[in-house]
Design a protein around this motif. Structure first.
Motif, short mmCIF file in Angstrom:
data_model
loop_
_atom_site.label_atom_id
_atom_site.label_comp_id
_atom_site.label_asym_id
_atom_site.label_seq_id
_atom_site.Cartn_x
_atom_site.Cartn_y
_atom_site.Cartn_z
N ASP A 174 0.79 -1.23 0.00
CA ASP A 174 0.00 0.00 0.00
C ASP A 174 0.83 1.29 0.00
N PRO A 175 1.87 1.42 0.87
CA PRO A 175 2.60 2.70 0.87
C PRO A 175 3.29 2.97 -0.47
N GLY A 176 3.96 1.97 -1.02
CA GLY A 176 4.64 2.15 -2.31
C GLY A 176 3.65 2.45 -3.41
N ALA A 177 2.47 1.81 -3.34
CA ALA A 177 1.46 1.98 -4.38
C ALA A 177 0.90 3.39 -4.37
N ALA A 178 0.66 3.92 -3.18
CA ALA A 178 0.11 5.28 -3.07
C ALA A 178 1.10 6.28 -3.67
N ASP A 179 2.38 6.04 -3.42
CA ASP A 179 3.43 6.92 -3.95
C ASP A 179 3.45 6.83 -5.49
N LYS A 180 3.31 5.59 -6.01
CA LYS A 180 3.33 5.37 -7.46
C LYS A 180 2.14 6.05 -8.14
N LEU A 181 0.99 5.98 -7.47
CA LEU A 181 -0.23 6.60 -7.99
C LEU A 181 0.01 8.08 -8.28
#
Ligand code: C5P
Length: 220
Positions: free
Chosen positions: A144-151
């Motif tokens: 989740d944390p990496g994904a939010a950053d990628k978004l």
């Protein structure tokens, strides 16, 4: 809608017989293309090398090998689509040089010089317009944390995040455990499902996001 889907790995050749790649089988992306067709969308698939049959009913299928070929194929189709689902596992690096002939074992250097491949989503971002862009985040550990950053970094409308180390998730299995993350909304944690079911949920989410874009005042 017109849906453009990328799937599978890319191969980055060292010489005519050796390459760098990854564990992607293309199953998630092919399932998304099938779900999009089943939902009545015109669907084009850009696929890296996989051993899967093409989903029946595709509007187009481009078979590519390297990341740069995948970028070129997507660039030529991006204006056609209303939504891009970038589920391909693009190799981030390629050998600086691909030898024309097989490198003899005795002549293989101890180290390979790698260069970075283009980031396809970032390269297509200037042409996004009102299109819905969805990407994937395959992480080892809490995605989740990496994904939010990628978004945010890739300007996406949706990220499908998964922890590829969880049993039943990620590469080489027919199931997945994903979280759908869209800007300004709470993450949707989906339970273990078949990739076909996950794909149907992703297509529904993209339909909803496209409808939201279309209803925004001043757009479309
Ligand atoms: O940058 P990262 O690989 O963590 O992000 C994953 C997402 O970005 C996936 O949707 C993948 O298809 C896409 N990607 C890309 N170009 C690359 C690497 C990944 O478009 N060179």
């Amino acid at each position: 809608m017109r849906m453009l889907v990328s799937a599978g790995p890319t191969r980055e050749f060292i010489d005519p017989v050796r390459f760098l790649s990854n564990r992607s089988t293309g199953r998630m992306g092919y399932a998304i293309a099938s779900a999009a067709i089943a939902a009545g969308h015109e669907t084009a698939l850009v696929s890296g090398p996989v051993s899967l049959d093409a989903p029946p009913g595709l509007a187009a299928l481009d078979r590519v090998v390297s990341a740069r070929e995948m970028l070129a194929a997507l660039e030529s189709r991006i204006d056609w689509c209303d939504a891009l689902v970038m589920s391909a596992a693009v190799a981030d690096f390629r050998p600086e040089r691909a030898a024309q002939a097989k490198i003899r074992k005795s002549e293989m250097p101890d180290s390979l010089r790698l260069v970075r491949n283009p980031d396809i989503l970032l390269a297509l971002l200037p042409r996004k317009g009102n299109r819905v862009f969805a990407g994937f985040a395959a992480e080892t550990g809490d995605p989740d944390p990496g994904a939010a950053d990628k978004l945010a970094r890739k300007g996406l409308d949706l990220i499908v995040a998964n922890d590829v180390t969880r049993p039943g998730a990620g590469f080489e299995v027919d199931t997945n455990i994903v979280t759908l993350i869209a800007p300004g909304a709470a993450p949707e944690h989906l339970p273990l499902m078949s990739k076909a079911e996950v794909a149907a949920r992703i297509v529904e989410k993209i339909e909803a996001l496209a409808a939201a874009v279309a209803s925004e005042p001043g757009r479309r």
